[in-house]
Design a protein around this motif. Structure first.
Motif, PDB file in Angstrom:
ATOM      1  N   ILE A   8     -76.118  80.427  73.373  1.00 38.30           N
ATOM      2  CA  ILE A   8     -74.926  80.581  74.118  1.00 38.30           C
ATOM      3  C   ILE A   8     -74.441  79.131  74.548  1.00 38.30           C
ATOM      4  CG2 ILE A   8     -76.287  80.945  76.221  1.00 38.30           C
ATOM      5  CD1 ILE A   8     -73.726  82.632  76.934  1.00 38.30           C
ATOM      6  N   THR A   9     -73.144  79.161  74.419  1.00 39.04           N
ATOM      7  CA  THR A   9     -72.366  77.902  74.443  1.00 39.04           C
ATOM      8  C   THR A   9     -71.142  77.907  75.501  1.00 39.04           C
ATOM      9  OG1 THR A   9     -70.695  78.002  72.637  1.00 39.04           O
ATOM     10  CG2 THR A   9     -72.922  77.040  72.349  1.00 39.04           C
ATOM     11  N   THR A  10     -71.069  76.792  76.403  1.00 39.81           N
ATOM     12  CA  THR A  10     -69.947  76.654  77.228  1.00 39.81           C
ATOM     13  C   THR A  10     -69.258  75.757  76.137  1.00 39.81           C
ATOM     14  OG1 THR A  10     -70.490  74.447  78.212  1.00 39.81           O
ATOM     15  CG2 THR A  10     -71.121  76.500  79.151  1.00 39.81           C
ATOM     16  N   PRO A  11     -67.788  75.579  76.338  1.00 37.81           N
ATOM     17  CA  PRO A  11     -67.115  74.361  75.768  1.00 37.81           C
ATOM     18  C   PRO A  11     -67.626  73.150  76.376  1.00 37.81           C
ATOM     19  CG  PRO A  11     -65.595  75.458  77.355  1.00 37.81           C
ATOM     20  CD  PRO A  11     -66.726  76.177  77.413  1.00 37.81           C
ATOM     21  N   ILE A  12     -67.640  71.867  75.735  1.00 36.98           N
ATOM     22  CA  ILE A  12     -68.074  70.638  76.380  1.00 36.98           C
ATOM     23  C   ILE A  12     -66.821  70.626  77.040  1.00 36.98           C
ATOM     24  CG2 ILE A  12     -70.108  70.013  74.873  1.00 36.98           C
ATOM     25  CD1 ILE A  12     -68.099  68.489  73.191  1.00 36.98           C
ATOM     26  N   TYR A  13     -67.017  69.733  78.154  1.00 34.69           N
ATOM     27  CA  TYR A  13     -65.642  69.556  79.246  1.00 34.69           C
ATOM     28  C   TYR A  13     -65.211  68.069  79.049  1.00 34.69           C
ATOM     29  CZ  TYR A  13     -67.720  73.971  81.219  1.00 34.69           C
ATOM     30  OH  TYR A  13     -68.138  75.136  81.366  1.00 34.69           O
ATOM     31  N   TYR A  14     -63.907  67.945  79.015  1.00 39.70           N
ATOM     32  CA  TYR A  14     -63.571  66.525  79.046  1.00 39.70           C
ATOM     33  C   TYR A  14     -64.342  65.758  80.126  1.00 39.70           C
ATOM     34  CZ  TYR A  14     -59.429  66.435  75.987  1.00 39.70           C
ATOM     35  OH  TYR A  14     -58.528  66.833  74.735  1.00 39.70           O
ATOM     36  N   VAL A  15     -64.451  64.630  79.889  1.00 36.90           N
ATOM     37  CA  VAL A  15     -65.260  63.879  80.622  1.00 36.90           C
ATOM     38  C   VAL A  15     -64.846  63.287  82.177  1.00 36.90           C
ATOM     39  CG1 VAL A  15     -65.417  61.499  79.674  1.00 36.90           C
ATOM     40  CG2 VAL A  15     -67.750  62.301  80.817  1.00 36.90           C
ATOM     41  N   ASN A  16     -63.184  63.108  81.851  1.00 38.69           N
ATOM     42  CA  ASN A  16     -62.591  62.485  82.798  1.00 38.69           C
ATOM     43  C   ASN A  16     -62.419  62.926  84.304  1.00 38.69           C
ATOM     44  OD1 ASN A  16     -61.046  64.241  81.749  1.00 38.69           O
ATOM     45  ND2 ASN A  16     -59.184  63.020  81.499  1.00 38.69           N
ATOM     46  N   ALA A  17     -62.826  64.366  84.420  1.00 34.95           N
ATOM     47  CA  ALA A  17     -62.621  64.620  85.717  1.00 34.95           C
ATOM     48  C   ALA A  17     -63.788  65.537  86.176  1.00 34.95           C
ATOM     49  CB  ALA A  17     -61.487  65.488  85.904  1.00 34.95           C
ATOM     50  N   VAL A  18     -64.177  65.545  87.122  1.00 38.49           N
ATOM     51  CA  VAL A  18     -65.567  66.298  87.898  1.00 38.49           C
ATOM     52  C   VAL A  18     -65.070  67.618  87.793  1.00 38.49           C
ATOM     53  CG1 VAL A  18     -66.805  66.828  89.722  1.00 38.49           C
ATOM     54  CG2 VAL A  18     -66.501  64.503  89.282  1.00 38.49           C
ATOM     55  N   PRO A  19     -65.806  68.709  87.202  1.00 33.65           N
ATOM     56  CA  PRO A  19     -65.402  70.206  87.147  1.00 33.65           C
ATOM     57  C   PRO A  19     -65.196  70.888  88.496  1.00 33.65           C
ATOM     58  CG  PRO A  19     -67.749  69.805  86.508  1.00 33.65           C
ATOM     59  CD  PRO A  19     -67.149  68.436  86.777  1.00 33.65           C
ATOM     60  N   HIS A  20     -64.007  71.487  88.508  1.00 32.70           N
ATOM     61  CA  HIS A  20     -64.048  72.157  89.774  1.00 32.70           C
ATOM     62  C   HIS A  20     -64.523  73.834  89.364  1.00 32.70           C
ATOM     63  CE1 HIS A  20     -60.456  73.896  87.789  1.00 32.70           C
ATOM     64  NE2 HIS A  20     -59.783  72.554  87.366  1.00 32.70           N
ATOM     65  N   ILE A  21     -63.933  74.341  90.485  1.00 35.84           N
ATOM     66  CA  ILE A  21     -64.375  76.060  90.746  1.00 35.84           C
ATOM     67  C   ILE A  21     -64.036  76.839  89.262  1.00 35.84           C
ATOM     68  CG2 ILE A  21     -62.721  77.130  91.876  1.00 35.84           C
ATOM     69  CD1 ILE A  21     -66.611  77.383  92.557  1.00 35.84           C
ATOM     70  N   GLY A  22     -63.049  76.385  88.658  1.00 33.79           N
ATOM     71  CA  GLY A  22     -62.557  77.130  87.561  1.00 33.79           C
ATOM     72  C   GLY A  22     -63.088  76.593  86.442  1.00 33.79           C
TER      73      GLY A  22
END
Ligand SMILES: [Zn+2]
Length: 650
Positions: A8-22
Motif C-alpha cells: 500500500i502506498t501514499t503519494p509522495i509529498y512535495y517536500v517544500n511544506a510540512v504536511p498538515h492535517i489534510g
C-alpha cells in the motif's frame, strides 16, 4: 499477482511544506489499512515518502538562502515527526533524491526511449511552475492556471522536450477501466477518469530544461526528467523493480494506492498506468482518490491562518482531556475516519473533534470497558468467572460486526467499518443495562451474574481487537486492562474476533478510563444561588396549566455517575439533556443506586430549576424520583421505547 503481500502506498509529498492535517489524512488511511492487513497475518509493505526533485523545491530553497540538497535534507525530520505523532508505522520511507530511485528512473527512461515510447519533440504551450503541470491552450482561458486551487500566472514555454506516448495507451486504458469495476474508487470518481480519457489523451512532455536540480535525462543532460514522471516511479523503486527481482515478484502489484482527488485523474489514473503498460508491468489492483478537508468551513491555507498540524493538535487534545499524547493521537485518527463517508470532503473543527471524543470514545467505548471491568473487580475480585451460557444475540452481533468490518475495509469504506464496531459497542452497553448485573448481585444470583459479566467482557475484548487498526495505543491499553496477553495487533484477527475465546481465570488490570471525558462547560459562576431543595410531603395548592407550562421537564441520559467525597447520600451525575454540552446534576440517591447501574440509564429531569450549589458542586437541574417512605425510586421512560435525551415531558 503478488497475493502474498499487501503493498500500500501514499503519494509522495512535495517536500517544500510540512504536511498538515489534510495531507496527514491520506497517510492515516493507509496506516489503518496496513495495520488491519498485518493483523490478518498478511505480509505488508506500507510506503510513504517525499517528492524532492521539483523545480519549485529549488525556488523555495533559494528563497531561504539554502543549498537545495541541504534544504530537502532538513525537511525529512519534520515529516517524520508528524508521522510519528500520528503513530504512522510505515515500512519504507522513500526520498526521490536517493540513489536507488535515481538509478531506477534513468533506467526506465532509457528503456522507454529505446522502445520508442519516449521520443524527442518540441513543446510549446502553457506551464504552471507551481503545479509542475502543462496545460493545452484549450484548458487555459486567461493566462492563469486552470487549477482552481492555484490560479497563478502561467508561463508560455517553447522548448525541445522528450515526450511519452500517452496517446498510444488511450484505448487500452479505457478498456481496463471499463472492464474492471472497482479498480478506481470511489465509483463516481471513476466516471470522471473515464470521461477525461475519452476526451483524448495527448502525449505527455516528460522533460524540462536542466536548471541544476532534478534527475538528468541519461545521455542528454541539457534536460531533467519531468518531476511527475520521476515521482510516480517511486512505487516501483520501493518494490525493488530492476534491482531486486525476488522482492519485486513478492511485492508487485500494489494492492491499494491512496491519494487526494487532485492528483487522481490526470496523474495516477492515466499517466501512471500507461507508463506501466509501456513497461509491461502489471497495473495496481486499486487506485483510490479521497476527498479534501476544510477547517471550520474554509479551505486550509497559510494565508487564512487555519493550517492545523497533527503534532500540535495531538498536544492540544492531550492537554484538554488529560489523555496521553498517544491516546489523543488515536482519537484524531478515529475522528478523521469516522466523521465523513469515505471519498467525500470533510470539515474539521475542534468542537466536532471534542464532541466525538466525549460521545463516541469517553462515553460509548469507555463505558463498555470501564464499567464492566469495575464490576468484575467489585463482584469477582478482578478474575474472569467461568461462563455457563454464552449470550447468543451478543455472539451473533459480534460475528456480524466482524464480517461488516471485513467487507467495509475491502471496499475502502472506513466510516462504515467504524459504524459496525460502534454498533457492537452499543449492543454491549444495552446488554449490560438490560441484564442489570447490580440487581443480580443484590439478589445473590451469582451464576447469572458471572454469565453477564463474561459476555460483556468478551464483547469488550472483541471490540478492542477490532479498533486496533484505527487506535493502536488505546487498544493496547484496553487489552491490558482486560488482562490479556500480548497485544491485539499480534493476535490473529480471526481468533481475536471469535466469541468465547476469553479464558475464565484471566485477571483484569485496574479500570482506569482510557479516554478521560473533556469538560466543555463554560466556567460557571461560583456564587450560591438557592439552597438545595428539601423534599417533604405537604398539601399543595391547585395550579393553572400556565404554571405547569413553566416547568421544563425532559428525558435525560446519564453519561457518568460518581460519589461526592464526604457525602454519603449524594451522587454527582453528568447527564445528556439534548444540549451541546452535558449538565451536572447532584442527586440524593447514593443510598439507593450505585454509580455503575446509573450510567447509560434514562431519567426524567426538571431542567429549568434554578442552579444550586451543593457540597461545592453546582447542580443544573433536578432528577425526578418517587418518594416511597424516604426511599427514592427513579422515574424512567418506557424501557420498550428508545426515547432520545432531551425529549420533552408534558
Ligand atoms: Zn497552478
Amino acid at each position: 499477482m503478488a497475493r502474498d503481500c499487501f503493498y500500500i502506498t501514499t503519494p509522495i509529498y512535495y517536500v517544500n511544506a510540512v504536511p498538515h492535517i489534510g495531507n496527514a489524512y491520506t497517510t492515516v488511511l493507509c496506516d489503518v489499512l496496513a495495520r488491519y492487513h498485518r493483523q490478518r497475518g498478511e505480509d505488508v509493505i506500507f510506503a510513504t515518502g517525499t517528492d524532492e526533485n521539483a523545480l519549485k523545491v529549488r525556488e523555495v530553497a533559494a528563497a531561504n538562502n539554502q543549498d537545495t540538497q541541504a534544504f530537502v535534507d532538513s525537511m525529512e525530520p519534520l515529516f517524520k515527526e508528524q508521522w510519528e505523532s500520528l503513530e504512522i508505522a510505515y515500512d519504507d520511507y522513500i526520498r526521490t533524491t536517493e540513489r536507488r530511485h535515481i538509478e531506477l528512473v534513468q533506467r526506465v527512461f532509457t528503456k522507454l526511449l529505446e522502445q520508442d515510447d519516449i521520443y524527442l519533440g518540441s513543446y510549446e504551450g502553457w506551464y504552471c511552475v507551481s503545479d509542475e503541470t502543462f496545460f493545452t491552450p484549450s484548458e487555459v482561458t486567461d493566462e492563469t492556471c486552470p487549477n482552481p486551487e492555484c490560479r497563478r500566472k502561467l508561463t508560455w514555454v517553447k522548448e525541445e522536450n522528450y515526450f511519452f506516448r500517452l496517446s498510444r495507451y488511450q484505448d487500452r486504458l479505457l478498456e481496463h477501466m471499463t472492464q474492471n469495476p472497482g479498480w478506481l474508487r470511489p465509483d463516481y470518481r471513476a466516471n470522471e477518469v473515464i470521461a477525461f480519457t475519452k476526451a483524448g489523451l495527448k502525449d505527455q512532455s516528460v522533460s524540462r530544461i536542466n536548471n541544476g536540480w532534478g534527475i538528468p535525462v541519461p545521455g542528454d543532460e541539457k534536460h531533467v526528467i519531468y518531476v511527475w514522471f520521476d515521482a510516480l516511479l517511486n512505487y516501483l523503486t520501493v518494490a525493488g523493480y530492476l534491482a531486486d527481482e525476488d522482492k519485486f515478484r513478492r511485492t508487485w502489484p500494489p494492492s491499494v494506492q491512496m491519494m487526494g482527488k487532485d492528483i487522481f485523474v490526470r496523474f495516477h489514473c492515466t499517466l501512471w498506468p500507461a507508463m506501466l503498460m509501456a513497461l509491461g508491468v502489471e497495473l495496481p489492483e486499486m487506485l483510490v482518490g479521497h476527498g479534501f478537508w476544510t477547517v471550520d468551513g474554509d479551505k486550509i491555507s497559510k494565508s487564512r491562518g487555519n493550517v492545523v498540524y497533527a503534532k500540535e493538535l495531538v498536544a492540544e487534545l492531550a492537554g484538554l482531556s488529560g489523555a496521553s499524547p498517544r491516546v489523543a493521537s488515536d482519537a484524531i485518527r478515529y475522528f478523521l475516519l469516522r466523521e465523513v463517508p469515505f471519498g467525500l470532503d470533510g470539515d474539521f473543527s475542534k468542537s466536532a473533534l471534542v464532541g466525538r471524543f466525549n460521545s463516541d470514545l469517553a462515553n460509548d467505548l469507555g463505558n463498555l470497558l470501564n464499567r464492566t471491568i469495575s464490576m468484575l473487580h467489585r463482584y469477582f475480585g478482578g478474575e474472569v468467572p467461568p461462563v455457563r451460557t454464552i449470550d447468543e444475540a451478543l455472539r451473533d452481533a459480534a460475528a456480524r460486526a466482524a464480517a461488516e468490518v471485513d467487507d467495509a475495509l475491502a471496499g475502502i469504506q472506513f466510516s462504515r467499518a467504524l459504524e459496525a464496531i460502534w454498533g457492537l459497542v452499543s449492543a454491549g452497553n444495552r446488554y449490560v443495562e438490560q441484564s442489570a448485573p447490580w440487581t443480580l448481585h443484590r439478589e445473590g444470583k451469582e451464576t447469572e451474574l458471572a454469565d453477564v459479566l463474561y459476555n460483556a467482557l468478551e464483547t469488550a475484548r472483541i471490540v478492542t481487537a477490532m479498533v486496533n487498526p484505527f487506535m493502536p495505543t488505546s487498544a493496547l491499553e484496553m487489552w491490558r486492562q482486560l488482562g490479556l496477553d500480548g497485544d491485539p495487533g499480534s493476535t490473529p484477527w480471526s481468533d481475536a474476533v471469535k466469541f468465547g475465546a476469553l479464558k475464565p481465570g484471566t485477571k483484569a488490570g485496574s479500570a482506569d478510563p482510557v479516554f478521560p471525558r473533556i469538560d466543555t462547560r463554560r466556567t460557571a459562576k461560583s456564587e450560591p444561588v438557592t439552597p438545595p431543595v428539601k423534599s417533604h410531603k405537604q398539601e399543595k395548592p391547585v395550579i393553572q396549566f400556565d404554571e405547569f407550562k413553566k416547568l421544563d421537564i425532559r428525558i435525560a441520559k446519564i453519561i457518568a455517575a460518581e460519589k461526592i467525597e464526604g457525602a454519603d447520600k449524594l451522587l454527582k451525575l453528568s447527564v445528556d439533556v439534548g444540549e451541546d454540552d452535558p449538565r451536572t446534576v447532584v442527586a440524593g440517591i447514593a443510598q439507593f443506586y450505585g454509580p455503575d447501574e446509573l450510567t447509560g440509564r434514562r431519567i426524567v429531569l426538571l431542567a429549568n430549576l434554578a442552579p444550586a450549589k451543593i457540597r461545592g458542586v453546582e447542580s443544573q437541574g433536578m432528577l425526578l424520583a418517587a418518594d416511597v417512605d424516604g426511599r427514592a425510586i427513579l422515574l424512567q421512560p418506557d424501557p420498550a421505547q428508545d426515547t432520545p435525551a432531551g425529549a420533552t415531558v408534558r
